[in-house]
Scaffold this motif. Structure first.
Motif, PDB file in Angstrom:
ATOM      1  N   ASP A   1       0.597   6.418   0.158  1.00 51.52           N
ATOM      2  CA  ASP A   1      -0.374   5.705   0.587  1.00 51.52           C
ATOM      3  C   ASP A   1       0.086   4.653   1.701  1.00 51.52           C
ATOM      4  OD1 ASP A   1      -2.295   7.148  -0.642  1.00 51.52           O
ATOM      5  OD2 ASP A   1      -2.539   5.821  -2.346  1.00 51.52           O
ATOM      6  N   GLU A   2       1.167   3.910   1.135  1.00 50.49           N
ATOM      7  CA  GLU A   2       1.676   2.926   2.221  1.00 50.49           C
ATOM      8  C   GLU A   2       2.298   3.586   3.514  1.00 50.49           C
ATOM      9  OE1 GLU A   2       2.913  -0.408  -1.207  1.00 50.49           O
ATOM     10  OE2 GLU A   2       4.279   1.247  -0.852  1.00 50.49           O
ATOM     11  N   THR A   3       2.778   4.534   3.309  1.00 45.70           N
ATOM     12  CA  THR A   3       3.224   5.179   4.538  1.00 45.70           C
ATOM     13  C   THR A   3       2.207   5.651   5.468  1.00 45.70           C
ATOM     14  OG1 THR A   3       5.254   6.256   3.162  1.00 45.70           O
ATOM     15  CG2 THR A   3       4.600   7.280   5.375  1.00 45.70           C
ATOM     16  N   ALA A   4       1.033   6.224   4.946  1.00 43.02           N
ATOM     17  CA  ALA A   4      -0.052   6.636   5.701  1.00 43.02           C
ATOM     18  C   ALA A   4      -0.868   5.398   6.148  1.00 43.02           C
ATOM     19  CB  ALA A   4      -1.025   7.298   4.984  1.00 43.02           C
ATOM     20  N   GLU A   5      -1.003   4.358   5.572  1.00 37.45           N
ATOM     21  CA  GLU A   5      -1.165   2.895   6.282  1.00 37.45           C
ATOM     22  C   GLU A   5      -0.366   2.554   7.241  1.00 37.45           C
ATOM     23  OE1 GLU A   5      -2.327  -1.652   4.716  1.00 37.45           O
ATOM     24  OE2 GLU A   5      -1.314  -0.174   3.211  1.00 37.45           O
ATOM     25  N   LEU A   6       0.773   2.680   7.140  1.00 38.78           N
ATOM     26  CA  LEU A   6       1.780   2.036   8.069  1.00 38.78           C
ATOM     27  C   LEU A   6       1.533   2.808   9.369  1.00 38.78           C
ATOM     28  CD1 LEU A   6       3.816   0.257   9.434  1.00 38.78           C
ATOM     29  CD2 LEU A   6       5.671   1.647   8.343  1.00 38.78           C
ATOM     30  N   GLU A   7       1.481   4.104   9.228  1.00 46.20           N
ATOM     31  CA  GLU A   7       1.375   5.142  10.293  1.00 46.20           C
ATOM     32  C   GLU A   7       0.104   4.978  11.095  1.00 46.20           C
ATOM     33  OE1 GLU A   7       1.892   9.209   9.001  1.00 46.20           O
ATOM     34  OE2 GLU A   7       3.852   8.965   8.496  1.00 46.20           O
TER      35      GLU A   7
ATOM     36  N   GLU B   1       9.506  -0.501   4.307  1.00 48.92           N
ATOM     37  CA  GLU B   1      10.104   0.943   4.575  1.00 48.92           C
ATOM     38  C   GLU B   1      11.571   1.135   4.435  1.00 48.92           C
ATOM     39  OE1 GLU B   1       8.498   4.479   7.777  1.00 48.92           O
ATOM     40  OE2 GLU B   1       9.063   2.162   8.449  1.00 48.92           O
ATOM     41  N   LYS B   2      12.038  -0.087   5.266  1.00 48.83           N
ATOM     42  CA  LYS B   2      13.605  -0.011   5.749  1.00 48.83           C
ATOM     43  C   LYS B   2      14.337  -0.223   4.585  1.00 48.83           C
ATOM     44  CE  LYS B   2      12.934  -1.201  10.526  1.00 48.83           C
ATOM     45  NZ  LYS B   2      13.079  -2.236  11.497  1.00 48.83           N
ATOM     46  N   THR B   3      13.931  -1.019   3.424  1.00 49.30           N
ATOM     47  CA  THR B   3      14.755  -1.375   2.320  1.00 49.30           C
ATOM     48  C   THR B   3      14.287  -0.688   1.061  1.00 49.30           C
ATOM     49  OG1 THR B   3      13.058  -3.146   1.795  1.00 49.30           O
ATOM     50  CG2 THR B   3      14.797  -3.675   3.168  1.00 49.30           C
ATOM     51  N   THR B   4      13.276  -0.759   0.433  1.00 44.26           N
ATOM     52  CA  THR B   4      12.928  -0.189  -0.782  1.00 44.26           C
ATOM     53  C   THR B   4      12.164   1.224  -0.724  1.00 44.26           C
ATOM     54  OG1 THR B   4      10.910  -1.367  -1.239  1.00 44.26           O
ATOM     55  CG2 THR B   4      12.862  -2.470  -1.919  1.00 44.26           C
ATOM     56  N   GLY B   5      11.392   1.248   0.323  1.00 41.70           N
ATOM     57  CA  GLY B   5      10.705   2.662   0.608  1.00 41.70           C
ATOM     58  C   GLY B   5       8.974   2.307   0.200  1.00 41.70           C
ATOM     59  N   LEU B   6       8.385   3.182   0.703  1.00 41.63           N
ATOM     60  CA  LEU B   6       6.885   3.088   0.578  1.00 41.63           C
ATOM     61  C   LEU B   6       6.205   4.192  -0.262  1.00 41.63           C
ATOM     62  CD1 LEU B   6       6.051   2.079   4.249  1.00 41.63           C
ATOM     63  CD2 LEU B   6       6.275   0.408   2.465  1.00 41.63           C
ATOM     64  N   SER B   7       5.051   4.188  -0.884  1.00 38.97           N
ATOM     65  CA  SER B   7       4.480   5.072  -1.344  1.00 38.97           C
ATOM     66  C   SER B   7       3.792   5.921  -0.332  1.00 38.97           C
ATOM     67  CB  SER B   7       3.344   4.483  -2.577  1.00 38.97           C
ATOM     68  OG  SER B   7       2.255   3.885  -1.502  1.00 38.97           O
TER      69      SER B   7
ATOM     70  N   ALA C   1      -3.066  -9.413   9.082  1.00 41.42           N
ATOM     71  CA  ALA C   1      -2.788  -7.996   9.658  1.00 41.42           C
ATOM     72  C   ALA C   1      -1.237  -7.817  10.131  1.00 41.42           C
ATOM     73  CB  ALA C   1      -3.751  -7.597  10.497  1.00 41.42           C
ATOM     74  N   LYS C   2      -0.889  -8.932  10.899  1.00 41.61           N
ATOM     75  CA  LYS C   2       0.444  -8.759  11.220  1.00 41.61           C
ATOM     76  C   LYS C   2       1.240  -8.901   9.899  1.00 41.61           C
ATOM     77  CE  LYS C   2      -0.494 -11.570  15.391  1.00 41.61           C
ATOM     78  NZ  LYS C   2      -0.264 -12.774  16.084  1.00 41.61           N
ATOM     79  N   GLU C   3       1.048  -9.715   9.047  1.00 41.29           N
ATOM     80  CA  GLU C   3       2.021  -9.939   7.629  1.00 41.29           C
ATOM     81  C   GLU C   3       1.964  -8.715   7.045  1.00 41.29           C
ATOM     82  OE1 GLU C   3       0.435 -13.243   5.584  1.00 41.29           O
ATOM     83  OE2 GLU C   3       1.156 -14.693   7.366  1.00 41.29           O
ATOM     84  N   ARG C   4       0.953  -7.906   7.035  1.00 41.03           N
ATOM     85  CA  ARG C   4       0.790  -6.695   6.249  1.00 41.03           C
ATOM     86  C   ARG C   4       1.767  -5.660   6.765  1.00 41.03           C
ATOM     87  NH1 ARG C   4       0.767  -4.247   1.673  1.00 41.03           N
ATOM     88  NH2 ARG C   4      -0.222  -2.106   1.813  1.00 41.03           N
ATOM     89  N   VAL C   5       1.780  -5.551   8.260  1.00 38.57           N
ATOM     90  CA  VAL C   5       2.364  -4.632   8.971  1.00 38.57           C
ATOM     91  C   VAL C   5       4.055  -4.918   8.792  1.00 38.57           C
ATOM     92  CG1 VAL C   5       2.915  -3.779  11.045  1.00 38.57           C
ATOM     93  CG2 VAL C   5       0.666  -3.901  10.401  1.00 38.57           C
ATOM     94  N   ALA C   6       4.287  -6.221   9.093  1.00 42.38           N
ATOM     95  CA  ALA C   6       5.799  -6.783   8.768  1.00 42.38           C
ATOM     96  C   ALA C   6       5.988  -6.322   7.390  1.00 42.38           C
ATOM     97  CB  ALA C   6       5.716  -7.976   9.007  1.00 42.38           C
ATOM     98  N   GLU C   7       5.320  -6.458   6.443  1.00 46.12           N
ATOM     99  CA  GLU C   7       5.695  -6.290   4.964  1.00 46.12           C
ATOM    100  C   GLU C   7       5.830  -4.605   4.971  1.00 46.12           C
ATOM    101  OE1 GLU C   7       3.568  -6.126   0.584  1.00 46.12           O
ATOM    102  OE2 GLU C   7       2.669  -7.053   2.390  1.00 46.12           O
TER     103      GLU C   7
END
Length: 79
Positions: free
Chosen positions: A51-57, A43-49, A32-38
């Motif tokens: 769905d990934e933005t919602a997951e991070l939120e 988010e800071k480099t290449t951007g998120l989809s 879980a920690k690795e997924r959030v870090a990823e």
């Protein structure tokens, strides 16, 4: 609705009938920690989809909820 593994981890923990001390001691899994870090890194480099933005939120909301719950658990233990 898809439930992310991180949500499922928290749900399983809560459903197990935790105690205040167990709540204080709880740490998310390495996975879980690795997924959030990823997600944060991407988010800071290449951007998120979207769905990934919602997951991070959701992960950040869960982290906030757990911090509040741990604070309350410490209050209960101190009496």
């Amino acid at each position: 609705m898809h439930i992310s593994p991180i949500y499922r981890e928290i749900i399983d923990f809560i459903a197990s009938g935790t105690t205040p001390q167990n709540l204080i001691d709880f740490c998310p899994s390495e996975k879980a920690k690795e997924r959030v870090a990823e997600l944060i890194h991407r988010e800071k480099t290449t951007g998120l989809s979207s769905d990934e933005t919602a997951e991070l939120e959701h992960c950040l909301q869960l982290e906030h909820l757990m911090r509040l719950a741990k604070s309350r658990a410490r209050h209960y233990i101190k009496g």
